[in-house]
Design an enzyme around this catalytic site. Structure first.
Site, PDB file in Angstrom:
ATOM      1  N   ASP A  18      41.531 -21.632 -13.161  1.00  0.00           N
ATOM      2  CA  ASP A  18      42.586 -22.619 -12.861  1.00  0.00           C
ATOM      3  C   ASP A  18      41.998 -23.668 -11.908  1.00  0.00           C
ATOM      4  OD1 ASP A  18      45.023 -23.356 -10.804  1.00  0.00           O
ATOM      5  OD2 ASP A  18      45.678 -23.175 -12.870  1.00  0.00           O
ATOM      6  N   ILE A  19      42.256 -24.937 -12.209  1.00  0.00           N
ATOM      7  CA  ILE A  19      41.764 -26.024 -11.331  1.00  0.00           C
ATOM      8  C   ILE A  19      42.562 -26.009 -10.037  1.00  0.00           C
ATOM      9  CG2 ILE A  19      41.442 -28.519 -11.086  1.00  0.00           C
ATOM     10  CD1 ILE A  19      41.181 -28.718 -14.083  1.00  0.00           C
ATOM     11  N   GLU A  77      46.524 -26.676 -16.502  1.00  0.00           N
ATOM     12  CA  GLU A  77      45.204 -26.825 -15.917  1.00  0.00           C
ATOM     13  C   GLU A  77      44.436 -25.507 -15.952  1.00  0.00           C
ATOM     14  OE1 GLU A  77      48.064 -26.066 -12.433  1.00  0.00           O
ATOM     15  OE2 GLU A  77      48.059 -27.169 -14.314  1.00  0.00           O
TER      16      GLU A  77
END
Length: 830
Positions: free
Chosen positions: A694-695, A738
């Site tokens: 996950d960003i 994301e």
């Protein structure tokens, strides 16, 4: 206080006494020469007279010379009588000297003493005559030697000269006394005038004024309006400072009096006095020395002023704190001095150096089109009853561009109701305005596209009418001059199919230059698009720079008009360029954007499809009589369309399994492949690893950099992951907004850890900036890894593996982000 002139006795010179004693000494010398039988009495009398005169002089405090002269004259008179009686008798020439002495007493000692001496002299002569007649005294005329007579005559003349000298001294002294008296009267009048003026000044002063002695005793007092001392003037007189001031204030005042009398100038200090009804009050005291005998103390109650200063200071401190913690640009306009103060956010938001200067700085940076409205609204706020002011306008940045700002302020007024200050805050709303403008433009374009579809449906398969619809809507959507160039019947040649501009004269000029001419496909920008099939975008240029890339027939147009940008896109039908739509920016220097290009390409595709359909319809109509040939052609076309449909279906399948933004597998395809790989690993007893990442802080990235930059960031991260996992069977998918997921067959936990570290290293090398991240200045990933070795009968499912990886990802996020957490699922089955 009124000064009066005291009555003084005649001022006598000490030289008068000296002259009298010289006469007495001369008579004593004469007695000695004559060898009178009474010489011893003479000298004894002279000694006694000298002692008596000295005692009178030393004991006298007032009119010392007057009483000394009176004593000397009286003693001289007595001694002359003794000398006359003892030497020459009553008829001595010294009787004249005695008369001169009486005259001197009359003149020098005043009328009263002159009358007294005259009375004594006459009484003495009468007494001597009476006693002579009664034969009580026997005074006879003696016949002394001529030398004695001559001596007495010399003494008489000497007494006359001495009397004259005494008179001159007396006159001189009297003149000095008169001048001194006049000067004293002038001084007294000036003193009275000064006293009256000082009293009027003291009574008109707002302060309480005390005249004090060096010991701190109140000699005079005047209570002003702002003095606020809790005592009356009559009760303060003759009181000491310690009688009505606290000890600390008394010590301060006495020290100030001492310093002022010592020549150190005006002493200013503050002291606290307890008021019976108002509590403790703060007084400002100023002590000024009058002379060595007293000082003037000015007292003013400054409690309200000190409270106001404290409140103002607190207000400024709160304002300073707010101006430092807020992200808005705070400002303060001092209307009295016409100066403007900005906080440090002026440099952070607009790039200007923080400055405190004239109001002209603000006025000069407002957009010229907004200045009149800003001035009008500001004047209305200053003159109106509502103190609040708010205005939207454009403000120039340091780089010359303009920012949309929302400015608001409040007007502060003084005690008289006049505006004194204006405080406000300025907020940059450029991003909000940009979003609103993009939303409005997007809505307008959607409406235009909808209208385009309706108009194309209305014109049907008429190519010329369809072209006019296309160019008019292109101008509506993107603007300026639009031209459509299509293939001519002659190979290698093109022609102008349609042109449109809001200005009919300009449109007519284009038709005049190019309308009836065949144009070569090998020249000009349209020829470049025909040859390459790629769009051409030119910006930041002038018309004279771009004219050489157009066909020579279009040269006169560039002589008459300035061109700032060019956008040309192909009209494609089955990959073949059938025409070119060209836009020329002639009215604005704004460059064409990617969105403009996409929109124009959409229009070009619709135009190509319309022309293609029209052409097909025309061909079908012309070949209606040749059914067989048409059927053959139709069958061929059906085969071609079938092939195209298969390709389209293949493309549709690919689109159904891929993410449209990143090109990775979508969630649906990921679920299918994960279940497939679990079954395959179970059959071969191999490791299977699932990575979820996950960003970090991607929402902050979108909020601050915008969604276009967020999409670019997702593409960059997807490219890193796609380049990393290239093995057959590796699956890289976009799992969520994301989030990304990787399915790695035959990958042990140790290998997974090395791969994760390599991912983080490659992403770090990309240098994707993220200034608003709380863990790094670049884009980072939080990673959860789940690995397992699957056997035939292990209860491993997609849901279990995803849950394990998701829990590991959750631990990474809550452990500080920008890290990886590893879980081995096989341990749960041992």
């Amino acid at each position: 206080m009124t000064a009066t002139t005291p009555r003084t006795r005649p001022k006598l010179s000490p030289w008068m006494v000296v002259l009298l004693f010289e006469v007495i000494a001369a008579l004593g010398a004469l007695q000695l020469i004559y060898d009178s039988y009474s010489s011893w009495m003479w000298f004894l009398g002279m000694v006694l007279l000298a002692i008596l005169t000295s005692m009178v002089y030393l004991q006298g405090k007032k009119d010392r010379m007057y009483w000394t002269s009176l004593t000397a004259v009286s003693g001289m008179g007595i001694m002359l009588m003794v000398f006359m009686a003892s030497v020459t008798g009553v008829f001595s020439p010294l009787l004249g000297a005695w008369m001169l002495l009486i005259g001197a007493a009359w003149t020098l000692l005043g009328r009263k003493m002159g009358i007294l001496y005259t009375t004594l002299a006459v009484s003495s002569v009468v007494a001597l005559v009476v006693l002579q007649q009664l034969k009580t005294l026997h005074l006879e005329f003696r016949h002394p030697p001529p030398s004695i007579w001559l001596t007495e005559i010399v003494i008489l003349l000497t007494a006359l000269v001495l009397q004259r000298a005494m008179f001159q001294l007396f006159q001189r002294t009297e003149e000095e006394v008169r001048v001194a008296s006049q000067q004293q009267e002038k001084t007294n009048r000036a003193f009275e005038t000064s006293e009256a003026r000082n009293r009027a000044i003291l009574e008109s002063l707002p302060d309480s004024v005390l005249r004090l002695s060096p010991e701190g005793v109140v000699l005079d007092a005047s209570m002003g309006e702002q003095g606020n001392l809790p005592l009356r003037e009559d009760l303060l007189l003759r009181k000491k400072l310690q009688d009505f001031l606290p000890p600390q204030s008394t010590d301060q005042s006495m020290q100030a009096i001492t310093w002022a009398l010592s020549g150190y100038g005006t002493q200013t200090y503050e002291m606290e006095v307890k008021h019976p009804s108002e509590g403790n009050r703060i007084f400002e005291s100023r002590v000024v020395a009058l002379n060595q005998e007293g000082v003037i103390m000015f007292l003013r109650d400054v409690t309200s002023r000190r409270n106001s200063e404290r409140d103002l200071r607190d207000s400024y401190e709160r304002f300073e704190i707010v101006s430092k913690v807020t992200s808005e640009v705070m400002w303060e306009w001092d209307l009295q001095n016409d100066t403007l103060w900005w906080n440090e956010n002026l440099a952070l938001v607009f790039g200007h150096e923080r400055t405190s200067g004239q109001i002209d700085f603000w006025d000069q940076h407002v957009h010229p089109e907004d200045q009149a409205e800003v001035r009008r609204s500001t004047r209305y706020a200053l003159a109106g009853e509502d103190p609040h002011w708010a205005q939207e306008y454009r403000f120039r940045r340091a780089d010359g561009t303009y920012a949309h700002v929302f400015d608001r302020g409040i007007v502060l007024r003084d005690a008289k109701g006049n505006p004194s200050r204006m405080i406000g805050a300025m907020m940059d709303i450029s991003e909000q305005k940009r979003i609103e403008q993009e939303r409005a433009e997007r809505l307008y374009r959607m409406e235009t596209l909808d209208r385009l579809s309706r108009e194309l449906a209305d014109v049907g398969l008429n190519p010329d009418a369809a072209m006019q619809v296309i160019v008019k809507n292109s101008v509506r959507l993107v603007g300026d001059l639009c031209m459509v160039v299509t293939l001519a019947e002659k190979p290698g040649q093109t022609r102008l199919a349609a042109a449109h501009h809001e200005n009919p004269d300009l449109e007519q000029q284009v038709h005049f230059l190019m309308g009836n001419r065949l144009l070569s496909m090998n020249t000009g920008i349209s020829g470049e698009v025909f040859r390459t099939g790629q769009p051409v975008v030119l910006g930041g240029i002038s018309g004279r720079e771009v004219r050489y890339r157009f066909k020579k027939e279009f040269g006169p147009f560039f002589e008459a008009h300035e061109v700032y940008g060019v956008l040309a896109v192909p009209m494609l039908v089955h990959g073949k360029v059938t025409g070119v739509i060209t836009l020329l920016r002639t009215e604005s220097s704004r460059p064409y954007t990617t969105e403009d290009q996409t929109l124009l390409q959409n229009l070009a595709d619709r135009a190509a499809l319309t022309l293609s359909n029209a052409r097909l319809y025309e061909e079908n109509a012309q070949q209606a009589e040749m059914l067989r040939e048409a059927n053959a052609v139709l069958e061929q076309r059906i085969l071609e369309r079938t092939k195209e449909l298969a390709e389209a279906n293949e493309l549709l399948t690919r689109l159904a399994t891929q993410d449209g933004l990143t090109g990775l597998s979508n969630r649906r395809h990921f679920d299918e492949l994960l279940a497939l790989e679990i079954r395959r690993a179970g059959r071969s007893n191999q490791y299977l690893t699932l990575i979820l990442c996950d960003i970090d802080f991607f929402k902050l990235y979108n909020d601050n950099y915008g969604h276009p930059e967020g999409d670019r960031c997702l593409k960059e991260v997807a490219a890193v992951l796609k380049n990393m996992f290239r093995r057959a069977g590796d699956v890289v998918a976009r799992y969520g907004g994301e989030e990304f997921a990787m399915v790695l067959p035959n990958t042990a936990p140790e290998q997974a850890q090395l791969l994760v570290e390599r991912i983080q290293e490659l992403l770090h090398q990309r240098h994707l900036p993220h200034a608003h991240s709380k863990v790094s200045d670049r884009v980072t990933l939080s990673i959860g890894v789940a690995s397992t070795c699957i056997h035939d009968h292990d209860p491993v499912t997609s849901e279990l593996l995803i849950k394990t990886a998701d829990e590991a990802l959750y631990d990474s996020k809550h452990s500080g982000r920008n890290r990886a957490t590893y879980r081995v699922l096989q341990e749960a089955f041992i």
